[in-house]
Structures are given as C-alpha cells and as structure tokens.
Write an enzyme that holds these catalytic residues in place. Structure first.
Site, mmCIF file in Angstrom:
data_model
loop_
_atom_site.group_PDB
_atom_site.id
_atom_site.type_symbol
_atom_site.label_atom_id
_atom_site.label_comp_id
_atom_site.label_asym_id
_atom_site.label_seq_id
_atom_site.Cartn_x
_atom_site.Cartn_y
_atom_site.Cartn_z
ATOM 1 N N GLY A 115 -4.516 6.806 10.104
ATOM 2 C CA GLY A 115 -5.504 5.787 10.474
ATOM 3 C C GLY A 115 -5.014 4.974 11.652
ATOM 4 O O GLY A 115 -5.185 3.756 11.710
ATOM 5 N N ALA A 116 -4.408 5.683 12.625
ATOM 6 C CA ALA A 116 -3.607 5.019 13.655
ATOM 7 C C ALA A 116 -4.392 4.482 14.848
ATOM 8 O O ALA A 116 -3.874 3.695 15.623
ATOM 9 C CB ALA A 116 -2.546 5.991 14.161
ATOM 10 N N GLY A 143 1.539 5.616 25.619
ATOM 11 C CA GLY A 143 2.517 6.439 26.322
ATOM 12 C C GLY A 143 2.954 7.677 25.563
ATOM 13 O O GLY A 143 2.514 7.932 24.451
ATOM 14 N N ALA A 176 -9.892 2.347 -6.417
ATOM 15 C CA ALA A 176 -9.170 3.386 -5.664
ATOM 16 C C ALA A 176 -7.873 2.825 -5.085
ATOM 17 O O ALA A 176 -6.817 3.472 -5.155
ATOM 18 C CB ALA A 176 -10.075 3.929 -4.551
ATOM 19 N N ASN A 181 -1.888 4.522 6.029
ATOM 20 C CA ASN A 181 -2.796 3.404 6.310
ATOM 21 C C ASN A 181 -4.266 3.822 6.276
ATOM 22 O O ASN A 181 -5.145 2.984 6.091
ATOM 23 C CB ASN A 181 -2.428 2.826 7.687
ATOM 24 C CG ASN A 181 -3.480 1.901 8.233
ATOM 25 O OD1 ASN A 181 -3.652 0.783 7.772
ATOM 26 N ND2 ASN A 181 -4.236 2.384 9.222
ATOM 27 N N TYR A 230 -13.985 0.549 -4.590
ATOM 28 C CA TYR A 230 -12.947 0.480 -3.550
ATOM 29 C C TYR A 230 -11.654 -0.082 -4.139
ATOM 30 O O TYR A 230 -10.579 0.488 -3.957
ATOM 31 C CB TYR A 230 -13.458 -0.378 -2.390
ATOM 32 C CG TYR A 230 -12.423 -0.724 -1.349
ATOM 33 C CD1 TYR A 230 -11.821 0.268 -0.582
ATOM 34 C CD2 TYR A 230 -12.049 -2.054 -1.129
ATOM 35 C CE1 TYR A 230 -10.870 -0.058 0.382
ATOM 36 C CE2 TYR A 230 -11.109 -2.387 -0.173
ATOM 37 C CZ TYR A 230 -10.510 -1.383 0.578
ATOM 38 O OH TYR A 230 -9.569 -1.709 1.525
HETATM 39 N N1 LIG Z 1 -9.849 -4.848 7.358
HETATM 40 C C1 LIG Z 1 -9.619 -5.412 6.204
HETATM 41 O O1 LIG Z 1 -10.096 -6.527 5.921
HETATM 42 C C2 LIG Z 1 -8.753 -4.710 5.173
HETATM 43 C C3 LIG Z 1 -8.314 -5.451 4.060
HETATM 44 C C4 LIG Z 1 -7.497 -4.853 3.113
HETATM 45 C C5 LIG Z 1 -7.110 -3.530 3.275
HETATM 46 N N2 LIG Z 1 -7.550 -2.818 4.352
HETATM 47 C C6 LIG Z 1 -7.089 -1.426 4.482
HETATM 48 O O2 LIG Z 1 -6.387 -1.299 5.690
HETATM 49 C C7 LIG Z 1 -6.375 0.065 6.106
HETATM 50 C C8 LIG Z 1 -6.712 0.143 7.584
HETATM 51 O O3 LIG Z 1 -8.061 -0.238 7.761
HETATM 52 P P1 LIG Z 1 -8.549 -1.209 8.918
HETATM 53 O O4 LIG Z 1 -8.910 -2.473 8.312
HETATM 54 O O5 LIG Z 1 -7.587 -1.204 10.052
HETATM 55 O O6 LIG Z 1 -9.940 -0.505 9.295
HETATM 56 P P2 LIG Z 1 -10.295 0.598 10.381
HETATM 57 O O7 LIG Z 1 -10.244 0.004 11.733
HETATM 58 O O8 LIG Z 1 -11.576 1.198 9.922
HETATM 59 O O9 LIG Z 1 -9.114 1.661 10.260
HETATM 60 C C9 LIG Z 1 -9.118 2.748 9.365
HETATM 61 C C10 LIG Z 1 -8.587 3.957 10.134
HETATM 62 O O10 LIG Z 1 -8.393 5.049 9.228
HETATM 63 C C11 LIG Z 1 -8.888 6.246 9.826
HETATM 64 N N3 LIG Z 1 -9.267 7.128 8.730
HETATM 65 C C12 LIG Z 1 -10.127 6.833 7.730
HETATM 66 N N4 LIG Z 1 -10.239 7.865 6.886
HETATM 67 C C13 LIG Z 1 -9.428 8.846 7.368
HETATM 68 C C14 LIG Z 1 -9.111 10.167 6.937
HETATM 69 N N5 LIG Z 1 -9.697 10.709 5.848
HETATM 70 N N6 LIG Z 1 -8.233 10.886 7.651
HETATM 71 C C15 LIG Z 1 -7.658 10.358 8.756
HETATM 72 N N7 LIG Z 1 -7.905 9.113 9.209
HETATM 73 C C16 LIG Z 1 -8.788 8.371 8.526
HETATM 74 C C17 LIG Z 1 -10.061 5.772 10.712
HETATM 75 O O11 LIG Z 1 -10.270 6.588 11.849
HETATM 76 P P3 LIG Z 1 -11.256 7.841 11.832
HETATM 77 O O12 LIG Z 1 -12.561 7.347 11.263
HETATM 78 O O13 LIG Z 1 -11.339 8.264 13.248
HETATM 79 O O14 LIG Z 1 -10.590 8.846 10.956
HETATM 80 C C18 LIG Z 1 -9.577 4.420 11.194
HETATM 81 O O15 LIG Z 1 -8.863 4.531 12.412
HETATM 82 C C19 LIG Z 1 -7.353 0.778 5.188
HETATM 83 O O16 LIG Z 1 -6.640 1.496 4.198
HETATM 84 C C20 LIG Z 1 -8.159 -0.360 4.570
HETATM 85 O O17 LIG Z 1 -8.677 0.001 3.313
HETATM 86 C C21 LIG Z 1 -8.346 -3.390 5.299
#
Ligand SMILES: NC(=O)c1ccc[n+]([C@@H]2O[C@H](COP(=O)([O-])OP(=O)(O)OC[C@H]3O[C@@H](n4cnc5c(N)ncnc54)[C@H](OP(=O)(O)O)[C@@H]3O)[C@@H](O)[C@H]2O)c1
Length: 252
Positions: A18-19, A57, A158, A91, A155
């Site tokens: 999720g980079a 890079g 999970a 992530n 959610y």
């Molecule tokens: N934002 C918040 O408030 C929050 C709070 C608590 C926890 N989190 C957790 O933090 C983590 C990162 O999320 P974020 O908040 O940074 O949101 P985000 O910007 O949506 O990042 C999630 C990333 O994961 C990738 N991804 C999702 N499913 C994937 C898969 N099956 N295979 C490969 N890549 C995948 C997505 O890219 P692609 O769609 O291109 O694959 C995206 O780049 C998640 O686990 C989320 O549940 C977020």
C-alpha cells in the site's frame, strides 16, 4: 537500519505494501531516506506506483500486485529475488464496505470484503516472505486501526483479526530475534482512505474523536512504524501500538 544491518551485514530489502498513497507513501519515503537498502513498494495501481518511483528515486522499486490474492504475494517474492528482507510493513488495506448493512447476503459480502481487503494482504505477503526475513534482526510491522477496538464492525473486525495473528507470529519468531508488531492509527489525514466520502464535515467529525481535535498526519504514523522497524526497537515485540491523539481515553 535494522538489527541485521547494525550487526554488520549488507542491507537487505524493505517491503512496504500500500506504498503509493497516504500512510504507505510516508513510510516508503522515510525508509528510502533513512536506510541504505532497496525499498520494494507494492500497490495495485501502476500509475500511482510510477509517480512514487519518479519522486523517490532508484532505490525505490515498485511492484504492481493485488496482495489479497496468493499470486500478488508471489509477485513480490519474485522481486525480492532471494535477498534478505530486513523490514516488512503490511500497510495495504482500507474499509472495503463502509455501509452498515443488515440484509444477510449484503452482510456476508461486507464481512468477506473487509477480511479480503485487510487480513489476506498481510497474511499472504508475510507468509510468502517469512523464509527470507533477516535472522537476527528482521522486523514485521502491520498497520491496524483504532476500529479494531471500537468498530465499525466489518472493518474493525477484520483489523482486530490482525492482533492474534501478529501476536502468534511474534511468539514464533522471537527466538530468531525477529520482532512483530501492529501500529493502530486513529483518524489520519491526507490519505485516500475515505475516497469520495471525504468532506469538511466528515473531517471535522473524525478530528473530534481525538481530544486533540485533529487527525494524525501520515508522517506521524510513519515515524512510529519506522521506529518499530529500526534497530532501537529490537526488544519491542507482540505489541499493538496505538497512535490516535488520545481517542480511546476514558470519559470520551
Ligand atoms: N486513513 C485513516 O484514517 C486510517 C486509520 C486507521 C487505519 N488506517 C489503515 O492504514 C492503512 C493505509 O491506508 P491509508 O489511510 O494510507 O489509505 P490509502 O491512501 O487508501 O492507502 C491504502 C493503500 O493500500 C493499497 N492497497 C489496498 N488494497 C491493496 C491490495 N489488495 N494489494 C495491494 N495494495 C493495496 C492502495 O493502493 P491501490 O488501490 O493502488 O492498491 C493504497 O495505496 C490501511 O491499512 C488502513 O486501513 C487508515
């Protein structure tokens, strides 16, 4: 540096799922700036990954893969090409079905969708890379959520499943001096997590969940993840580290 590097070996690779956006992008940028080895950055959308590689890079190598499927994990394994993995950050994830449904078929689908989106990427990627984790000194950090302790249920359920999974791995790998931890953020700004649902009202509502009345920045979460992934955290394992600005304090 991980424990493996500080013990004198050549740096292995770091893998971040999720980079390309949000928290994962901040983690990838921090790892690329702070350590010598390659960072393998994984996500599904090639255009997002290409933008990341352009910005960070040549030490950041991107792999497009859906980590909810075994073939996605195999693709990352091929990119690692037998090198030691110093750091694995699980992530990838998100709330795949934010609707609170009651109808049975929809409810079953919502649970499946969130287990598929949040549990399988961490489990499959970790188990694919496990034989290559640096021994001693490997680090596994999985991004959970405050939702694991207060919902929403599909959610949060999970994300909660990652806690016993991570704890069991921590116990199994402790003898190899590999640490395994979960970082559980509350609301984080500047991500794609909420997609089209994000609005100023939703931002204000989520910010109020912390007594600090704001969300974390992706960089704040990345700093905690990278501390746990670094050499100074070699005796922290089996933990869930919350980063939520006090959102779970009593009386709220
Ligand atoms: N934002 C918040 O408030 C929050 C709070 C608590 C926890 N989190 C957790 O933090 C983590 C990162 O999320 P974020 O908040 O940074 O949101 P985000 O910007 O949506 O990042 C999630 C990333 O994961 C990738 N991804 C999702 N499913 C994937 C898969 N099956 N295979 C490969 N890549 C995948 C997505 O890219 P692609 O769609 O291109 O694959 C995206 O780049 C998640 O686990 C989320 O549940 C977020």
């Amino acid at each position: 540096m991980t424990g493996a590097e500080s013990a004198g070996g050549a740096p292995g690779v770091a893998v971040v799922s999720g980079a390309a956006t949000g928290i994962g992008r901040a983690i990838t940028a921090r790892l690329a700036a702070s350590r010598a080895g390659e960072v393998i950055a994984v996500g599904r959308r090639s255009d997002r990954l290409a933008g990341l590689a352009d910005r960070l890079g040549p030490r950041v190598v991107v792999v497009a893969a859906d980590l909810s499927e075994p073939d996605g994990a195999r693709r990352v394994l091929a990119a690692v090409a037998g090198r030691p993995v110093d750091i694995l950050v699980n992530n990838a994830g998100g709330n795949a079905d934010p609707h609170r449904v009651q109808e049975l078929d929809a409810l079953a689908e919502a649970w499946r969708a969130n287990l598929h989106a949040n549990v399988l990427p961490a489990v499959l990627l970790t188990h694919a890379l496990l034989p290559l984790l640096a021994r001693p000194g490997g680090r596994i950090v999985t991004v959970g959520s405050v939702a694991a302790v207060r919902g929403p249920a599909t959610y949060g359920g999970a994300k909660a499943a990652l806690h016993p999974w991570s704890a069991e791995l921590a116990a199994q790998l402790a003898g190899d001096q590999i640490t395994v931890n979960v970082v559980a953020p509350g609301y984080v700004t500047d991500t794609e997590f909420y997609g089209d649902r994000m609005s100023s009202d939703l931002h204000a509502d989520r910010s109020r969940r912390s007594p600090m009345n704001r969300g974390a920045t992706p960089e704040e979460v990345a700093a905690t993840v990278c501390h746990l992934a670094g050499p100074e955290a070699g005796f922290i394992t089996g933990q869930v580290v919350h980063i939520n600005g006090g959102a779970l304090l009593a009386g709220r």
